[in-house]
Design a protein around this motif. Sequence first.
Motif, PDB file in Angstrom:
ATOM      1  N   LEU A  57       0.815  -1.214   0.000  1.00  0.00           N
ATOM      2  CA  LEU A  57       0.000   0.000   0.000  1.00  0.00           C
ATOM      3  C   LEU A  57       0.850   1.266   0.000  1.00  0.00           C
ATOM      4  O   LEU A  57       0.384   2.328  -0.404  1.00  0.00           O
ATOM      5  CB  LEU A  57      -0.943   0.009   1.213  1.00  0.00           C
ATOM      6  CG  LEU A  57      -2.030  -1.075   1.254  1.00  0.00           C
ATOM      7  CD1 LEU A  57      -2.804  -0.974   2.559  1.00  0.00           C
ATOM      8  CD2 LEU A  57      -2.965  -0.967   0.065  1.00  0.00           C
ATOM      9  N   LYS A  58       2.094   1.161   0.458  1.00  0.00           N
ATOM     10  CA  LYS A  58       2.925   2.368   0.550  1.00  0.00           C
ATOM     11  C   LYS A  58       3.287   2.909  -0.817  1.00  0.00           C
ATOM     12  O   LYS A  58       3.679   4.071  -0.947  1.00  0.00           O
ATOM     13  CB  LYS A  58       4.199   2.090   1.359  1.00  0.00           C
ATOM     14  CG  LYS A  58       5.221   1.199   0.684  1.00  0.00           C
ATOM     15  CD  LYS A  58       6.455   1.034   1.563  1.00  0.00           C
ATOM     16  CE  LYS A  58       7.490   0.114   0.910  1.00  0.00           C
ATOM     17  NZ  LYS A  58       8.712  -0.010   1.731  1.00  0.00           N
ATOM     18  N   HIS A  59       3.184   2.101  -1.870  1.00  0.00           N
ATOM     19  CA  HIS A  59       3.500   2.568  -3.217  1.00  0.00           C
ATOM     20  C   HIS A  59       2.287   2.465  -4.139  1.00  0.00           C
ATOM     21  O   HIS A  59       2.430   2.231  -5.342  1.00  0.00           O
ATOM     22  CB  HIS A  59       4.673   1.782  -3.806  1.00  0.00           C
ATOM     23  CG  HIS A  59       5.982   2.069  -3.136  1.00  0.00           C
ATOM     24  ND1 HIS A  59       6.503   3.346  -3.038  1.00  0.00           N
ATOM     25  CD2 HIS A  59       6.872   1.259  -2.502  1.00  0.00           C
ATOM     26  CE1 HIS A  59       7.667   3.301  -2.392  1.00  0.00           C
ATOM     27  NE2 HIS A  59       7.897   2.053  -2.054  1.00  0.00           N
ATOM     28  N   LYS A  60       1.098   2.621  -3.551  1.00  0.00           N
ATOM     29  CA  LYS A  60      -0.127   2.653  -4.360  1.00  0.00           C
ATOM     30  C   LYS A  60      -0.781   4.019  -4.219  1.00  0.00           C
ATOM     31  O   LYS A  60      -0.810   4.610  -3.138  1.00  0.00           O
ATOM     32  CB  LYS A  60      -1.096   1.545  -3.942  1.00  0.00           C
ATOM     33  CG  LYS A  60      -0.593   0.147  -4.283  1.00  0.00           C
ATOM     34  CD  LYS A  60      -1.694  -0.883  -4.243  1.00  0.00           C
ATOM     35  CE  LYS A  60      -1.196  -2.253  -4.689  1.00  0.00           C
ATOM     36  NZ  LYS A  60      -2.283  -3.218  -4.885  1.00  0.00           N
ATOM     37  N   THR A  61      -1.323   4.503  -5.318  1.00  0.00           N
ATOM     38  CA  THR A  61      -1.855   5.855  -5.403  1.00  0.00           C
ATOM     39  C   THR A  61      -3.076   6.055  -4.520  1.00  0.00           C
ATOM     40  O   THR A  61      -3.947   5.184  -4.434  1.00  0.00           O
ATOM     41  CB  THR A  61      -2.232   6.160  -6.871  1.00  0.00           C
ATOM     42  OG1 THR A  61      -1.042   6.200  -7.641  1.00  0.00           O
ATOM     43  CG2 THR A  61      -2.975   7.478  -6.996  1.00  0.00           C
ATOM     44  N   ARG A  73      -0.433  11.814   0.278  1.00  0.00           N
ATOM     45  CA  ARG A  73      -0.874  10.545   0.857  1.00  0.00           C
ATOM     46  C   ARG A  73      -0.725   9.426  -0.167  1.00  0.00           C
ATOM     47  O   ARG A  73      -0.967   9.617  -1.357  1.00  0.00           O
ATOM     48  CB  ARG A  73      -2.351  10.608   1.273  1.00  0.00           C
ATOM     49  CG  ARG A  73      -2.600  11.043   2.698  1.00  0.00           C
ATOM     50  CD  ARG A  73      -2.374  12.491   2.889  1.00  0.00           C
ATOM     51  NE  ARG A  73      -2.776  12.963   4.224  1.00  0.00           N
ATOM     52  CZ  ARG A  73      -2.821  14.236   4.543  1.00  0.00           C
ATOM     53  NH1 ARG A  73      -2.495  15.165   3.649  1.00  0.00           N
ATOM     54  NH2 ARG A  73      -3.187  14.611   5.749  1.00  0.00           N
ATOM     55  N   THR A  74      -0.341   8.268   0.311  1.00  0.00           N
ATOM     56  CA  THR A  74      -0.405   7.044  -0.459  1.00  0.00           C
ATOM     57  C   THR A  74      -1.564   6.230   0.106  1.00  0.00           C
ATOM     58  O   THR A  74      -2.199   6.610   1.097  1.00  0.00           O
ATOM     59  CB  THR A  74       0.898   6.239  -0.336  1.00  0.00           C
ATOM     60  OG1 THR A  74       1.044   5.824   1.027  1.00  0.00           O
ATOM     61  CG2 THR A  74       2.107   7.071  -0.756  1.00  0.00           C
ATOM     62  N   ARG A  75      -1.836   5.096  -0.511  1.00  0.00           N
ATOM     63  CA  ARG A  75      -2.895   4.243   0.020  1.00  0.00           C
ATOM     64  C   ARG A  75      -2.558   3.761   1.436  1.00  0.00           C
ATOM     65  O   ARG A  75      -3.438   3.554   2.253  1.00  0.00           O
ATOM     66  CB  ARG A  75      -3.091   3.057  -0.926  1.00  0.00           C
ATOM     67  CG  ARG A  75      -4.343   2.249  -0.688  1.00  0.00           C
ATOM     68  CD  ARG A  75      -5.622   3.012  -0.883  1.00  0.00           C
ATOM     69  NE  ARG A  75      -5.838   3.499  -2.236  1.00  0.00           N
ATOM     70  CZ  ARG A  75      -6.960   4.090  -2.638  1.00  0.00           C
ATOM     71  NH1 ARG A  75      -7.942   4.283  -1.771  1.00  0.00           N
ATOM     72  NH2 ARG A  75      -7.088   4.517  -3.872  1.00  0.00           N
ATOM     73  N   TYR A 377      -2.466 -10.967 -10.433  1.00  0.00           N
ATOM     74  CA  TYR A 377      -1.072 -10.533 -10.472  1.00  0.00           C
ATOM     75  C   TYR A 377      -0.963  -9.025 -10.693  1.00  0.00           C
ATOM     76  O   TYR A 377      -0.244  -8.315  -9.980  1.00  0.00           O
ATOM     77  CB  TYR A 377      -0.341 -11.289 -11.581  1.00  0.00           C
ATOM     78  CG  TYR A 377       1.123 -10.924 -11.717  1.00  0.00           C
ATOM     79  CD1 TYR A 377       2.025 -11.214 -10.701  1.00  0.00           C
ATOM     80  CD2 TYR A 377       1.594 -10.285 -12.863  1.00  0.00           C
ATOM     81  CE1 TYR A 377       3.368 -10.876 -10.826  1.00  0.00           C
ATOM     82  CE2 TYR A 377       2.937  -9.945 -12.989  1.00  0.00           C
ATOM     83  CZ  TYR A 377       3.820 -10.245 -11.965  1.00  0.00           C
ATOM     84  OH  TYR A 377       5.141  -9.908 -12.082  1.00  0.00           O
ATOM     85  N   LEU A 378      -1.712  -8.526 -11.659  1.00  0.00           N
ATOM     86  CA  LEU A 378      -1.624  -7.119 -12.014  1.00  0.00           C
ATOM     87  C   LEU A 378      -2.183  -6.221 -10.916  1.00  0.00           C
ATOM     88  O   LEU A 378      -1.597  -5.186 -10.579  1.00  0.00           O
ATOM     89  CB  LEU A 378      -2.363  -6.887 -13.334  1.00  0.00           C
ATOM     90  CG  LEU A 378      -2.407  -5.471 -13.916  1.00  0.00           C
ATOM     91  CD1 LEU A 378      -1.020  -4.854 -13.981  1.00  0.00           C
ATOM     92  CD2 LEU A 378      -3.031  -5.501 -15.301  1.00  0.00           C
ATOM     93  N   SER A 379      -3.293  -6.606 -10.310  1.00  0.00           N
ATOM     94  CA  SER A 379      -3.902  -5.766  -9.272  1.00  0.00           C
ATOM     95  C   SER A 379      -3.037  -5.690  -8.029  1.00  0.00           C
ATOM     96  O   SER A 379      -3.124  -4.727  -7.265  1.00  0.00           O
ATOM     97  CB  SER A 379      -5.300  -6.278  -8.911  1.00  0.00           C
ATOM     98  OG  SER A 379      -5.246  -7.554  -8.308  1.00  0.00           O
ATOM     99  N   GLY A 380      -2.194  -6.693  -7.810  1.00  0.00           N
ATOM    100  CA  GLY A 380      -1.319  -6.674  -6.650  1.00  0.00           C
ATOM    101  C   GLY A 380      -0.102  -5.790  -6.804  1.00  0.00           C
ATOM    102  O   GLY A 380       0.611  -5.515  -5.834  1.00  0.00           O
ATOM    103  N   MET A 381       0.150  -5.317  -8.024  1.00  0.00           N
ATOM    104  CA  MET A 381       1.335  -4.491  -8.264  1.00  0.00           C
ATOM    105  C   MET A 381       1.218  -3.132  -7.575  1.00  0.00           C
ATOM    106  O   MET A 381       0.135  -2.577  -7.433  1.00  0.00           O
ATOM    107  CB  MET A 381       1.519  -4.249  -9.767  1.00  0.00           C
ATOM    108  CG  MET A 381       1.954  -5.446 -10.568  1.00  0.00           C
ATOM    109  SD  MET A 381       2.168  -4.965 -12.311  1.00  0.00           S
ATOM    110  CE  MET A 381       2.909  -6.469 -12.958  1.00  0.00           C
ATOM    111  N   THR A 382       2.351  -2.586  -7.193  1.00  0.00           N
ATOM    112  CA  THR A 382       2.418  -1.186  -6.782  1.00  0.00           C
ATOM    113  C   THR A 382       2.542  -0.317  -8.028  1.00  0.00           C
ATOM    114  O   THR A 382       2.816  -0.809  -9.128  1.00  0.00           O
ATOM    115  CB  THR A 382       3.632  -0.940  -5.880  1.00  0.00           C
ATOM    116  OG1 THR A 382       4.829  -1.214  -6.631  1.00  0.00           O
ATOM    117  CG2 THR A 382       3.593  -1.817  -4.638  1.00  0.00           C
ATOM    118  N   ASP A 383       2.355   0.987  -7.855  1.00  0.00           N
ATOM    119  CA  ASP A 383       2.565   1.909  -8.974  1.00  0.00           C
ATOM    120  C   ASP A 383       3.969   1.740  -9.558  1.00  0.00           C
ATOM    121  O   ASP A 383       4.155   1.647 -10.775  1.00  0.00           O
ATOM    122  CB  ASP A 383       2.417   3.362  -8.510  1.00  0.00           C
ATOM    123  CG  ASP A 383       1.037   3.714  -8.006  1.00  0.00           C
ATOM    124  OD1 ASP A 383       0.175   2.811  -7.937  1.00  0.00           O
ATOM    125  OD2 ASP A 383       0.820   4.888  -7.670  1.00  0.00           O
TER     126      ASP A 383
END
Length: 401
Positions: A57-61, A73-75, A377-383
């Motif tokens: 979550l720290k690298h998701k928008t 803020r990040t997620r 797989y794709l949804s689990g990626m960070t930005d």
Amino acid sequence: MEYDRTQLGFGTGTRAPWAADPWTSRGRLFAEPVSPTRSEFQRDRDRIVHTTAFRRLKHKTQVFVAHEGDHYRTRLTHTIEVAQIARALARALKLDEDLAEGVALVHDFGHTPFGHTGEEALAELLSGAGGFDHNAQSLRIVTTLERRYADFDGLNLTWETLEGLVKHNGPLTGPGTAPVPEPIMAYNASHDLWLGSHSGLEAQTAAIADDIAYNTHDIDDGLRSGLITLEMLEELPLIARLMAEVRGRYPDLEEPRLINEIMRRQITAMVEDVIAVTQANIARTKPESADDVRHAGQTMAHFSDEFAAADHEIKTFLYAHLYRHPEVMRVRESATLIVNDLFAAFMADPGAMGDKHSHAGFEELPTELRMQRVSDYLSGMTDTYAIAAHRRLFDRTPELR
């Protein structure tokens, strides 16, 4: 040496009758020995915090892509703020604070890279295969996709935490509800989460804490970005009143402190409103158990009419001036392109997902299962991981700035 549970810090003395009781939980899908040092809901919260999904979550928008600035803020920071507000509400209402915090901490696990932009892109890509819903994906993560324990897939969370995860925004079945996402229905067949009832109050406080948090911090981030200004906020009666209060008390306050004083007052005002409304609902309905709350036929933790109107005004303002701002929309278009390109690449060549995700027989799977596997797989990626993967697979990757 044996522990004396009565001497530990999770007694039942301050818990109200309408609160969830960890010692009488409906349990877990897979039975486990009781912990001598932690309540069942403490264990859930701790398991959530130690997951890969939580760290991602720290690298998701949230609104702004992470590398646009270090202070947005990040997620993850959004999630922590939601958990803090949920815990404050739970304490004031004599609920189980650990359960409220746990639901708050897990509520955004299913979000994709690039926030709602990624979710919308995946929903469109999977429109013929059941679609994509971040709430349902959160459930998949904690029941299937996290693989940390020897005895089961997922986290084996309690019924109450899972119920709060899927129903914190209200019942999923019954009059006026949308079709229930298939992953939730599939799990519910083996572990009935009472999809037709409301959730317990702990989950309801997590849901309203989510609204309070992002209404406040999205304004803060919008001001920090320069896409909105203090002058523009004058059109919001609640914010204008708080702004006048701060300026009247501190006429020479510099803008960063002024903004913080406004934001902290906004959170306080909204929290106090929810507490007052919820207490009034409790006094009127007189629940004697957590199940009485579930079957009350209404949400118990919500804003008053006055603050519901303010909440609507803030959301309308943010959509018009922040979420749909041309600069934000430009970045969203680039993010959508990245998600679409990666999905197509992984469907065509599962080996592009890496050896551990390149399962034998992928091509022989039904189309919907292949799409689900790529989506997981794709949804689990960070930005950052999604951008790096796109650069690895394509000649040109758009700049998200």
